[in-house]
Design an enzyme around this catalytic site. Structure first.
Site, PDB file in Angstrom:
ATOM      1  N   CYS A  56       9.368  -8.341   2.393  1.00 54.04           N
ATOM      2  CA  CYS A  56       9.363  -8.399   3.644  1.00 54.04           C
ATOM      3  C   CYS A  56       9.245  -9.764   4.183  1.00 54.04           C
ATOM      4  O   CYS A  56       8.305 -10.620   4.019  1.00 54.04           O
ATOM      5  CB  CYS A  56       8.059  -7.464   4.101  1.00 54.04           C
ATOM      6  SG  CYS A  56       7.851  -7.220   5.784  1.00 54.04           S
ATOM      7  N   THR A  83      -1.964 -30.985 -18.246  1.00 53.95           N
ATOM      8  CA  THR A  83      -3.353 -30.740 -18.431  1.00 53.95           C
ATOM      9  C   THR A  83      -3.873 -29.401 -18.300  1.00 53.95           C
ATOM     10  O   THR A  83      -3.349 -28.669 -17.161  1.00 53.95           O
ATOM     11  CB  THR A  83      -4.270 -31.565 -17.470  1.00 53.95           C
ATOM     12  OG1 THR A  83      -3.947 -32.969 -18.014  1.00 53.95           O
ATOM     13  CG2 THR A  83      -5.680 -31.399 -17.576  1.00 53.95           C
TER      14      THR A  83
END
Ligand SMILES: Cc1ncc(COP(=O)(O)O)c(C=O)c1O
Length: 372
Positions: A310, A222
């Site tokens: 990180c 959808t």
């Protein structure tokens, strides 16, 4: 976007009027996006973002063409949305060649041509790199790839990940010559979690997200009507202000580079000095780790990032900087600053002051100032 969350909540694939209202909004959005890309509306496939577009591009084209060739050419500096899709295809039996850039981060058309084999079915090279901002010669690469495909009477699908380039470079798909192009809305001030894949008419493509018949059977599920509407308006606005934004950012970028180079010794600008996005600066400071620098900048109110991912425990070295020939410790300690058109010269000066002070302090703390 707002009305499509509440009063205009119909499902764009439903027959009832509320659904048809949403369908109209999605169709309009498709036209808006197509106009910016110089494409036909039917060539736009809405997705959930850059990752899905990249995954679908590589896998969809490779799988569709697997009877005719099982070799893919890409580069070592792609986003992981492309690299990991290529790796997955390797596990499924495809061969992949990863082309390295030069020291300046530019991938040469000659290097791509040299990697092509009679089995190559897909080539994927990004338009601009997300870490260094280096702009790749996509039109020249496509020209070579298509010339060889025509000479040898075979099909090679050309994809570019243009996620970082949107809002700063032209996305004219005919000028670039590409068959597939990925975009992600949140990179041009649109909502997160929505993107598109441009798909040139007649491009071989086997859908990887299957189910319903949405998006002309190319992407089941959808439609995200509010996201699609928001993305189309953002793309139109980003394209309309593209040259003005680029000009503003260029002044800020060059001020940042000049300020940092002048104030900080042993500062190295990663990537080609001019062949890069106007909003990207990527530096390595010898003898300074990225993590404390990023933390110090955050405390000072500067939102910056390292080129590398990180995690709490460690800073992964940047695969992009390594591919450019940098040693691992340098690839672990880059700082990426991306000024936007809404930033000011005063803010740039503040960032230069802050970075210079932090680098000095961090080097003093670790006793790693350069001995003369
Ligand atoms: C070059 C590039 N490609 C793909 C992506 C993935 O996009 P998304 O986060 O919308 O999935 C990013 C996101 O940073 C990107 O920079």
């Amino acid at each position: 976007m707002q009305p499509f969350f509440a009063e205009r909540f119909g499902n764009a694939s439903s027959i009832y009027s509320l659904g048809q209202d949403a369908r109209q909004a999605v169709d309009q959005a498709r036209q808006r996006c197509a106009a910016v890309l110089n494409a036909r509306p039917s060539e736009i496939v809405f997705t959930s973002g850059g990752t899905e577009s990249d995954n679908a591009a590589l896998m969809g084209a490779a799988i569709a063409l697997r009877e005719r060739g099982n070799h893919i050419v890409t580069t070592r500096i792609e986003h992981h949305a492309v690299l990991n899709a290529a790796e997955l295809l390797e596990k499924l039996g495809f061969d992949v060649t990863y082309v390295s850039p030069g020291r300046d981060g530019v991938v040469s058309p000659e290097a791509i041509e040299a990697a092509l084999t009679p089995a190559t079915s897909v080539v994927s090279v990004m338009l601009a790199n997300n870490e260094t901002g280096v702009i790749q010669p996509i039109a020249a690469i496509t020209e070579r790839v298509k010339r060889i495909a025509t000479e040898q009477r075979r099909t090679i699908v050309m994809h570019t990940d243009a996620v970082q380039a949107a809002g700063y470079l032209s996305l004219d798909v005919d000028a670039l010559g590409v068959d597939l192009l990925s975009l992600s809305a949140h990179k041009f001030n649109g909502p997160k979690g929505v993107g598109l894949l441009y798909m040139r008419r007649n491009t071989p493509f086997a859908p990887t997200q299957v189910g319903g018949a949405q998006e002309r059977d190319r992407r089941a599920g959808t439609e995200n009507t509010p996201g699609i509407v928001g993305m189309s308006v953002a793309l139109e606005a980003a394209d309309a202000s593209r040259e003005a934004s680029a000009a503003k950012c260029l002044v800020l970028r060059d001020r940042l580079v000049a300020g940092i180079t002048e104030r900080i010794e042993d500062a190295h600008l990663n990537g080609h000095p001019t062949r890069r996005l106007p909003n990207n600066v990527n530096f390595t400071f010898a003898r300074v780790e990225a993590e404390p620098l990023l933390m110090g900048l955050d405390l000072a109110g500067v939102a910056a990032s390292s080129g590398s991912a990180c995690t709490a425990a460690s800073l992964e070295p940047s695969h992009v900087l390594i591919a450019m020939g940098n040693p691992v410790d340098q690839a672990r300690s880059s700082l990426r600053l991306t000024p936007g058109p809404e930033n000011t010269e005063e803010e740039v000066d503040y960032v230069v002051d802050t970075v210079a002070e932090l680098v000095l302090r961090l080097r003093a703390m670790t006793g790693r100032s350069r001995r003369r």
